[in-house]
Design an enzyme around this catalytic site. Sequence first.
Site, short mmCIF file in Angstrom:
data_model
loop_
_atom_site.label_atom_id
_atom_site.label_comp_id
_atom_site.label_asym_id
_atom_site.label_seq_id
_atom_site.Cartn_x
_atom_site.Cartn_y
_atom_site.Cartn_z
N CYS A 148 -0.40 4.17 2.00
CA CYS A 148 -0.22 4.00 3.44
C CYS A 148 1.23 4.20 3.85
O CYS A 148 1.52 4.83 4.86
CB CYS A 148 -0.65 2.60 3.87
SG CYS A 148 -2.10 1.98 3.03
N ASP A 149 2.15 3.64 3.11
CA ASP A 149 3.54 3.55 3.58
C ASP A 149 4.52 4.44 2.83
O ASP A 149 5.68 4.56 3.25
CB ASP A 149 4.03 2.09 3.47
CG ASP A 149 3.19 1.14 4.31
OD1 ASP A 149 2.62 1.60 5.32
OD2 ASP A 149 3.08 -0.04 3.95
N CYS A 179 0.84 -1.20 0.00
CA CYS A 179 0.00 0.00 0.00
C CYS A 179 0.87 1.25 0.00
O CYS A 179 1.37 1.66 1.05
CB CYS A 179 -0.93 -0.03 1.22
SG CYS A 179 -1.99 1.42 1.35
C1 LIG Z 1 -0.37 -3.05 5.54
C2 LIG Z 1 -1.57 -2.18 5.27
C3 LIG Z 1 -1.51 -0.85 5.60
C4 LIG Z 1 -2.62 -0.02 5.38
N1 LIG Z 1 -2.54 1.30 5.74
C5 LIG Z 1 -3.60 2.11 5.51
C6 LIG Z 1 -3.55 3.48 5.87
O1 LIG Z 1 -2.53 3.98 6.36
N2 LIG Z 1 -4.65 4.23 5.63
C7 LIG Z 1 -5.79 3.72 5.07
O2 LIG Z 1 -6.77 4.45 4.92
N3 LIG Z 1 -5.87 2.44 4.70
C8 LIG Z 1 -4.79 1.62 4.90
N4 LIG Z 1 -4.84 0.32 4.50
C9 LIG Z 1 -6.06 -0.17 3.81
C10 LIG Z 1 -7.17 -0.45 4.85
O3 LIG Z 1 -6.67 -1.27 5.87
C11 LIG Z 1 -8.36 -1.13 4.17
O4 LIG Z 1 -8.83 -0.32 3.10
C12 LIG Z 1 -9.50 -1.35 5.16
O5 LIG Z 1 -9.06 -2.09 6.28
C13 LIG Z 1 -10.69 -2.05 4.52
O6 LIG Z 1 -11.65 -2.24 5.51
P1 LIG Z 1 -12.75 -3.39 5.41
O7 LIG Z 1 -13.50 -3.32 6.69
O8 LIG Z 1 -13.48 -3.28 4.14
O9 LIG Z 1 -11.95 -4.76 5.30
P2 LIG Z 1 -10.82 -5.44 6.21
O10 LIG Z 1 -10.03 -4.45 6.96
O11 LIG Z 1 -10.13 -6.36 5.27
O12 LIG Z 1 -11.66 -6.29 7.26
C14 LIG Z 1 -12.42 -7.38 6.85
C15 LIG Z 1 -12.53 -8.35 8.02
O13 LIG Z 1 -13.45 -9.37 7.66
C16 LIG Z 1 -12.99 -10.59 8.18
N5 LIG Z 1 -13.57 -11.68 7.40
C17 LIG Z 1 -13.37 -11.97 6.09
N6 LIG Z 1 -14.10 -13.02 5.70
C18 LIG Z 1 -14.78 -13.44 6.81
C19 LIG Z 1 -15.68 -14.51 7.05
N7 LIG Z 1 -16.07 -15.37 6.09
N8 LIG Z 1 -16.19 -14.65 8.30
C20 LIG Z 1 -15.83 -13.79 9.32
N9 LIG Z 1 -14.94 -12.77 9.12
C21 LIG Z 1 -14.45 -12.59 7.89
C22 LIG Z 1 -11.48 -10.51 8.02
O14 LIG Z 1 -10.82 -11.40 8.93
C23 LIG Z 1 -11.21 -9.04 8.36
O15 LIG Z 1 -10.91 -8.84 9.72
C24 LIG Z 1 -3.78 -0.54 4.75
C25 LIG Z 1 -3.83 -1.89 4.39
C26 LIG Z 1 -2.73 -2.72 4.66
C27 LIG Z 1 -2.81 -4.19 4.29
#
Ligand SMILES: Cc1cc2nc3c(=O)[nH]c(=O)nc-3n(C[C@H](O)[C@H](O)[C@H](O)COP(=O)(O)OP(=O)(O)OC[C@H]3O[C@@H](n4cnc5c(N)ncnc54)[C@H](O)[C@@H]3O)c2cc1C
Length: 315
Positions: free
Chosen positions: A140-141, A137
């Site tokens: 992010c980094d 990302c």
């Molecule tokens: C290393 C890294 C750094 C980042 N830094 C930033 C940043 O600085 N700023 C920023 O804005 N964004 C950042 N991002 C991006 C950001 O983290 C994502 O855009 C955001 O977390 C997406 O949120 P979400 O809730 O859609 O999904 P996710 O954060 O992916 O959460 C989804 C959750 O659903 C759970 N899940 C999936 N399938 C199932 C299932 N079948 N049953 C039960 N649970 C399930 C997963 O375990 C997970 O915990 C970063 C991403 C990464 C990988």
Amino acid sequence: MTETVARHDVVIVGAGPAGMTAAVYAGRALRSTLVIEKGIPGGQLNETDRIENWPGFAEPVSAPELMTALRSQAERLGAEIVQDEALRIEPGRRIHRVVTSRHPIEARAVILAPGSRPRELSAEGSARLKGRGVSYCATCDGFFFQGKRVVVVGAGDSGLMEALFLTRFADSVAIVVRHPEEDPRAIRASGLLRRRAESHPKIRFLWNREVAEVVGDRSVTAVRLRRLDDREIEEVPTDGIFVSVGHMPQTEFLRSSVPLDSDGYIVTDSRLRTSIPGIFAAGDARIDAHRYAQAVIAAGEGATASLEAEQYLAE
Ligand SMILES: Cc1cc2nc3c(=O)[nH]c(=O)nc-3n(C[C@H](O)[C@H](O)[C@H](O)COP(=O)(O)OP(=O)(O)OC[C@H]3O[C@@H](n4cnc5c(N)ncnc54)[C@H](O)[C@@H]3O)c2cc1C
């Protein structure tokens, strides 16, 4: 023997920023709310230490601490968060069933927020050095690579966008491309992005190469590239490797029940409704998410999906 089935107004799959924000809104609407999370609540943000583009904090904030606070907020407002995995959804006319690894749960409304994972580099050393120079990302980094040399892997739209973004911080950006320069498959990005990247003084292309190994002890120091014409290995010193070879939504469990696009993203309308009444989606697993996969956007979508679910339940 009859099976006891718990029933909730709103069941949310995934406790990342999208799912937990949806839970805050559902809890505040006094709906009985259950969040199912297969891993650690917080989602992808648990994989990074600091976040500095979440609104409201003048200084970078610990991402896991931020997610712990979001979890506490959702729980204070009445949401229950359980560790369990949703294995499939069985849509009904008024009541949907979420089948989990423990027991089935009934829901009047379901919000799907299972997020996505960046497609990972398989080269030796890349898993060990993830978060220590190997990043998925740039938004992010990138900030942490001011004045440094970085390598970008991937030459699609997102790879070139990441490379151009990184020129704000890094002194040099090298893009590794799997095909020779003259091959029409070499760059899968739009012409405009390609022109911008090719004419940028900080960017150079390393054509016809693939990553063989990521080198470094405590953090990345170099990358070993295999030239695809003569299979020779060359070592390129670098401080960071940004991988942009696509994302994979975590939607395998929805394949037989909820409409997905050809890449596996959940299809919704602009109000985050799937085509099944009472089933909504938010965050990185939702169609269009790969454009801007950001925590604050996922949280905003969680809020929208929850408000839409509330309206659906009220009707
Ligand atoms: C290393 C890294 C750094 C980042 N830094 C930033 C940043 O600085 N700023 C920023 O804005 N964004 C950042 N991002 C991006 C950001 O983290 C994502 O855009 C955001 O977390 C997406 O949120 P979400 O809730 O859609 O999904 P996710 O954060 O992916 O959460 C989804 C959750 O659903 C759970 N899940 C999936 N399938 C199932 C299932 N079948 N049953 C039960 N649970 C399930 C997963 O375990 C997970 O915990 C970063 C991403 C990464 C990988």
